[in-house]
Design an enzyme around this catalytic site. Structure first.
Site, short mmCIF file in Angstrom:
data_model
loop_
_atom_site.label_atom_id
_atom_site.label_comp_id
_atom_site.label_asym_id
_atom_site.label_seq_id
_atom_site.Cartn_x
_atom_site.Cartn_y
_atom_site.Cartn_z
N GLU A 36 -1.55 12.84 -3.09
CA GLU A 36 -0.20 12.35 -2.76
C GLU A 36 0.81 12.94 -3.73
OE1 GLU A 36 1.62 10.63 -0.46
OE2 GLU A 36 3.28 10.95 -1.85
N ARG A 110 6.47 -2.54 5.65
CA ARG A 110 5.67 -1.31 5.49
C ARG A 110 4.84 -1.32 4.21
NH1 ARG A 110 7.20 3.92 7.97
NH2 ARG A 110 8.35 3.34 9.81
N TYR A 230 13.94 -7.08 14.07
CA TYR A 230 12.86 -8.09 14.17
C TYR A 230 12.60 -8.64 12.78
CZ TYR A 230 10.25 -3.78 12.98
OH TYR A 230 9.83 -2.60 12.41
N ASP A 309 2.81 12.81 11.51
CA ASP A 309 4.09 13.50 11.65
C ASP A 309 3.98 15.00 11.41
OD1 ASP A 309 5.38 11.18 12.28
OD2 ASP A 309 6.79 11.21 10.60
C1 LIG Z 1 13.69 4.38 11.59
C2 LIG Z 1 12.25 4.58 11.89
C3 LIG Z 1 11.49 3.54 12.41
C4 LIG Z 1 10.16 3.72 12.71
N1 LIG Z 1 9.43 2.67 13.23
C5 LIG Z 1 8.12 2.84 13.54
C6 LIG Z 1 7.36 1.76 14.06
O1 LIG Z 1 7.84 0.65 14.19
N2 LIG Z 1 6.06 1.99 14.38
C7 LIG Z 1 5.47 3.22 14.20
O2 LIG Z 1 4.28 3.36 14.52
N3 LIG Z 1 6.17 4.26 13.70
C8 LIG Z 1 7.47 4.10 13.35
N4 LIG Z 1 8.18 5.14 12.81
C9 LIG Z 1 7.52 6.43 12.58
C10 LIG Z 1 6.70 6.42 11.30
O3 LIG Z 1 7.46 5.97 10.21
C11 LIG Z 1 6.16 7.79 10.98
O4 LIG Z 1 5.73 8.42 12.16
C12 LIG Z 1 4.98 7.65 10.03
O5 LIG Z 1 5.37 7.05 8.84
C13 LIG Z 1 4.35 9.02 9.75
O6 LIG Z 1 3.23 8.84 8.93
P1 LIG Z 1 2.56 10.09 8.23
O7 LIG Z 1 1.50 9.50 7.38
O8 LIG Z 1 2.22 11.11 9.24
O9 LIG Z 1 3.71 10.71 7.34
P2 LIG Z 1 4.52 10.08 6.12
O10 LIG Z 1 4.65 8.63 6.26
O11 LIG Z 1 5.77 10.88 5.99
O12 LIG Z 1 3.58 10.34 4.86
C14 LIG Z 1 3.44 11.62 4.32
C15 LIG Z 1 3.02 11.48 2.88
O13 LIG Z 1 2.72 12.78 2.38
C16 LIG Z 1 3.32 12.93 1.11
N5 LIG Z 1 3.55 14.38 0.93
C17 LIG Z 1 4.54 15.14 1.42
N6 LIG Z 1 4.37 16.43 1.08
C18 LIG Z 1 3.22 16.48 0.37
C19 LIG Z 1 2.50 17.52 -0.25
N7 LIG Z 1 2.93 18.80 -0.20
N8 LIG Z 1 1.36 17.23 -0.91
C20 LIG Z 1 0.90 15.95 -0.99
N9 LIG Z 1 1.56 14.91 -0.42
C21 LIG Z 1 2.70 15.18 0.27
C22 LIG Z 1 4.59 12.11 1.17
O14 LIG Z 1 5.04 11.74 -0.11
C23 LIG Z 1 4.11 10.91 1.98
O15 LIG Z 1 3.55 9.89 1.18
C24 LIG Z 1 9.54 4.97 12.50
C25 LIG Z 1 10.28 6.03 11.94
C26 LIG Z 1 11.64 5.84 11.63
C27 LIG Z 1 12.41 6.98 11.05
#
Ligand SMILES: Cc1cc2nc3c(=O)[nH]c(=O)nc-3n(C[C@H](O)[C@H](O)[C@H](O)COP(=O)(O)OP(=O)(O)OC[C@H]3O[C@@H](n4cnc5c(N)ncnc54)[C@H](O)[C@@H]3O)c2cc1C
Length: 422
Positions: A36, A110, A230, A309
């Site tokens: 991370e 979260r 909510y 993502d």
């Molecule tokens: C306003 C809003 C509301 C939302 N509501 C919902 C909801 O209600 N329900 C839902 O399912 N989704 C929701 N989402 C979507 C959701 O937040 C994201 O899709 C989700 O958090 C993505 O998870 P992830 O683990 O793929 O990426 P992230 O949560 O972005 O995690 C990526 C991690 O990788 C780390 N990182 C980045 N680059 C590097 C690197 N080079 N090396 C090591 N670590 C790195 C970051 O620090 C981070 O901790 C919402 C999004 C928004 C913007």
């Protein structure tokens, strides 16, 4: 001993997707290392919803007792009109969703959900070897000299080799770029205000007290804007997400601080209860430019696989981004766990085969909601409201396929039927 016990998986990114993957892979017997970038693990101060498709994955990972401790259970999804707050449509959640989909629709802070996942990853007890988590470990380089043992190299020069490298490092994934995947990032032109409003302030105002009468999830529809809110932590906070056209500064900076007044100004001509609610926000309001990734089924290159993502970032208009990452995690772990060393490549292509089309449909559905939610008043808006009244989905999307989620092979997980505690 599970056949996968000696295999090593490196997960770049300790967000909700990365940690769900780490836990699911651990439970298949893999030795998992999470890298991370941030100095401390955590999540933004905001709420999150998991529809049954994601709740089912989390319950399948054995997290039900912890989720019961941190969740708030909305009883309805309420849709309101911007100008006067009149209810356009109401859809029962609660037990109806459990009966129909076998798992609940829940809300959380979260940070609470992230903590539950992290604790389960690193707990010494539990199935599989505890996950090793490294913070301040930003992946900046890949060494793929041995194509079967990709090495993630961090900014501090540490090298982490594994049989598979999972890029779960979010919308601006470095792993994605370093592995040479296409640049699929698209700016939406919109931004999201996020705020947690203290529940006691909401309860203390006759104009907003109704929000505590019965927990529900509300979407307000207006021209070019919408608002979602909510309760989380059983009324401690009202989580608010307000979507509006993006300012130039937020587009440039991706995210930044905002104020309650900014939100009030953006929703000033809406039903009086909206500015009354938004004005109660404290100083933790923020604004986030909304980017998405173009639909693209290339998620794997050799032993590097993308998740969450990093491969399917979507607009939050189905509240599904993290939920889809959790589905990715469940399927990836199933495939790798079933395959063992001899068929890792086959397992990775089956992962993409089972997940990319489904997640792509959710990306499309979320994008469609951008125009569907934001229609100006007129014939199209009236037709939309009529569609919502006889709910068969938003735009062309029914919740049925979405909330059933990707089929899972694991019979224990697939057959989850959640019973409310009596
Ligand atoms: C306003 C809003 C509301 C939302 N509501 C919902 C909801 O209600 N329900 C839902 O399912 N989704 C929701 N989402 C979507 C959701 O937040 C994201 O899709 C989700 O958090 C993505 O998870 P992830 O683990 O793929 O990426 P992230 O949560 O972005 O995690 C990526 C991690 O990788 C780390 N990182 C980045 N680059 C590097 C690197 N080079 N090396 C090591 N670590 C790195 C970051 O620090 C981070 O901790 C919402 C999004 C928004 C913007």
């Amino acid at each position: 001993m599970a056949p996968s016990q000696s295999l090593e998986i490196t997960v770049a990114g300790g967000g909700l997707g990365g940690l769900t993957a780490a836990l699911a892979l651990r439970q298949q017997g893999f030795r998992v290392t999470v890298l991370e970038a941030a100095p401390q693990l955590g999540e933004v101060g905001a709420g999150i919803q998991t529809a049954p498709n994601a709740s089912r994955v989390l319950i399948g990972l054995g997290l039900r007792p912890e989720m019961e401790r941190i969740h708030t259970a909305p009883q309805d999804q309420v849709r309101r009109r911007w100008a006067d707050g009149s209810v356009i449509a109401q859809l029962a959640l609660g037990q109806r969703v459990v009966d129909a989909y076998g798992a609940p629709y829940w809300h959380y802070h979260r940070a609470d959900l992230h903590r539950v996942l992290l604790d389960a990853c690193v707990a010494p007890e539990g199935a599989g070897p505890a996950v090793a988590v490294h913070t301040d470990a930003k992946v900046v380089e890949l060494d793929r000299t041995d194509p079967d043992r990709p090495v993630a190299i961090t900014a501090r020069g540490e090298r982490f080799a594994g049989d598979v490298l999972v890029g779960a490092d979010g919308i601006r994934s470095s792993v994605r770029d370093l592995a040479g995947f296409d640049d699929t990032l698209v700016f939406s032109g919109e931004m999201a205000y996020r705020a947690l409003i203290p529940g006691d302030l909401i309860a203390g105002d006759p104009a907003t007290r109704f929000l505590l009468d019965r927990y529900h999830s509300t979407i307000w529809y207006g021209p070019d804007k919408h608002l979602v809110h909510y309760m989380i932590r059983n009324g401690e906070y009202l989580n608010v997400v307000g979507i509006v056209p993006c300012t130039e500064q937020v587009e440039r900076d991706w995210s930044g601080p905002a104020t309650a007044q900014d939100m009030v100004d953006d929703f000033a001509d809406w039903d009086d209860r909206v500015p009354a609610m938004l004005s109660k926000a404290k100083d933790d309001v923020s604004a986030w430019a909304l980017y998405r990734r173009r639909r693209d089924p290339l998620w794997v290159d050799g032993r590097v696989a993308l998740l969450g993502d990093a491969c399917h970032a979507m607009l939050p208009y189905q509240a599904q981004g993290a939920s889809q990452a959790m589905e990715d995690a469940a399927v990836l772990a199933e495939e790798l766990g079933a395959a063992g060393r001899s068929d890792m490549d086959g397992a990775l292509s089956r992962y993409v085969h089972r997940r990319a089309k489904h997640a792509g449909m959710v990306q499309d559905a979320s994008l469609q909601n951008m125009s569907f939610y934001h229609l100006p008043d007129g014939p199209e808006q009236r037709a939309r409201d009529e569609k919502l009244r006889t709910f068969d989905g938003e735009s062309d999307v029914s919740y049925d396929w979405l909330w059933r989620g990707s089929p899972l092979h694991d019979p224990d997980n697939e057959a989850i039927t959640y019973q409310f505690a009596r």
